[in-house]
Design a protein around this motif. Structure first.
Motif, PDB file in Angstrom:
ATOM      1  N   SER A 120       0.834  -1.196   0.000  1.00 32.15           N
ATOM      2  CA  SER A 120       0.000   0.000   0.000  1.00 32.15           C
ATOM      3  C   SER A 120       0.871   1.249   0.000  1.00 32.15           C
ATOM      4  CB  SER A 120      -0.905   0.020   1.238  1.00 32.15           C
ATOM      5  OG  SER A 120      -1.564   1.262   1.353  1.00 32.15           O
ATOM      6  N   LEU A 134      -5.392  -0.793  -0.135  1.00 28.64           N
ATOM      7  CA  LEU A 134      -4.493  -1.935  -0.350  1.00 28.64           C
ATOM      8  C   LEU A 134      -4.372  -2.262  -1.823  1.00 28.64           C
ATOM      9  CD1 LEU A 134      -5.760  -4.218   2.549  1.00 28.64           C
ATOM     10  CD2 LEU A 134      -3.881  -2.564   2.575  1.00 28.64           C
ATOM     11  N   ASP A 135      -3.162  -2.588  -2.251  1.00 25.98           N
ATOM     12  CA  ASP A 135      -2.944  -2.977  -3.656  1.00 25.98           C
ATOM     13  C   ASP A 135      -3.126  -4.470  -3.823  1.00 25.98           C
ATOM     14  OD1 ASP A 135      -2.525  -0.449  -4.492  1.00 25.98           O
ATOM     15  OD2 ASP A 135      -0.355  -0.558  -4.463  1.00 25.98           O
TER      16      ASP A 135
END
Length: 120
Positions: free
Chosen positions: A55, A119-120
């Motif tokens: 993130s 969040l990725d």
């Protein structure tokens, strides 16, 4: 800290829109009060690393937040797994509770604003 005091505080702050949950603790350890903050995915509980891959928002935030923690009497450092530190010498249990309240308030001010997952 007085010898008749004991500190054992565990808090969980979830920001469902941002997809993140923070766990904070303050516990007596070796004559001082230890501080810990860890992040996890609010949907599944998996640990979230505080780095660019997990993130960018968290990676940017953790640096300034760790420095800011000195204001509520916490000398802290961070790595990818979280923030660790100790309350300054002489901090009472009540002052540690006040410090955690300030720490939570600062987190809430930042992460309550998100409407989508960070969040990725």
């Amino acid at each position: 800290m007085s010898t008749n005091e004991s500190t054992d505080i565990n808090l969980k702050l979830a920001f469902l829109n941002a997809g993140i949950e923070f766990r904070l603790s303050a516990k007596d350890e070796s004559g001082s009060i230890a501080f810990r903050l860890e992040a996890s995915n609010a949907a599944n509980g998996d640990a979230v690393q505080l780095n660019m891959e997990s993130s960018p928002v968290l990676a940017d935030w953790v640096r300034g937040y760790t420095r800011w923690l000195y204001r509520p009497r916490i000398a802290a450092s961070f790595d990818e797994s979280g923030i660790t530190g100790t309350f300054l010498e002489g901090t009472s249990s009540e002052q540690a509770m006040d410090g955690l309240e300030m720490a939570c308030d600062m987190i809430r001010q930042r992460f309550d604003l998100y409407t989508e997952s960070i969040l990725d």
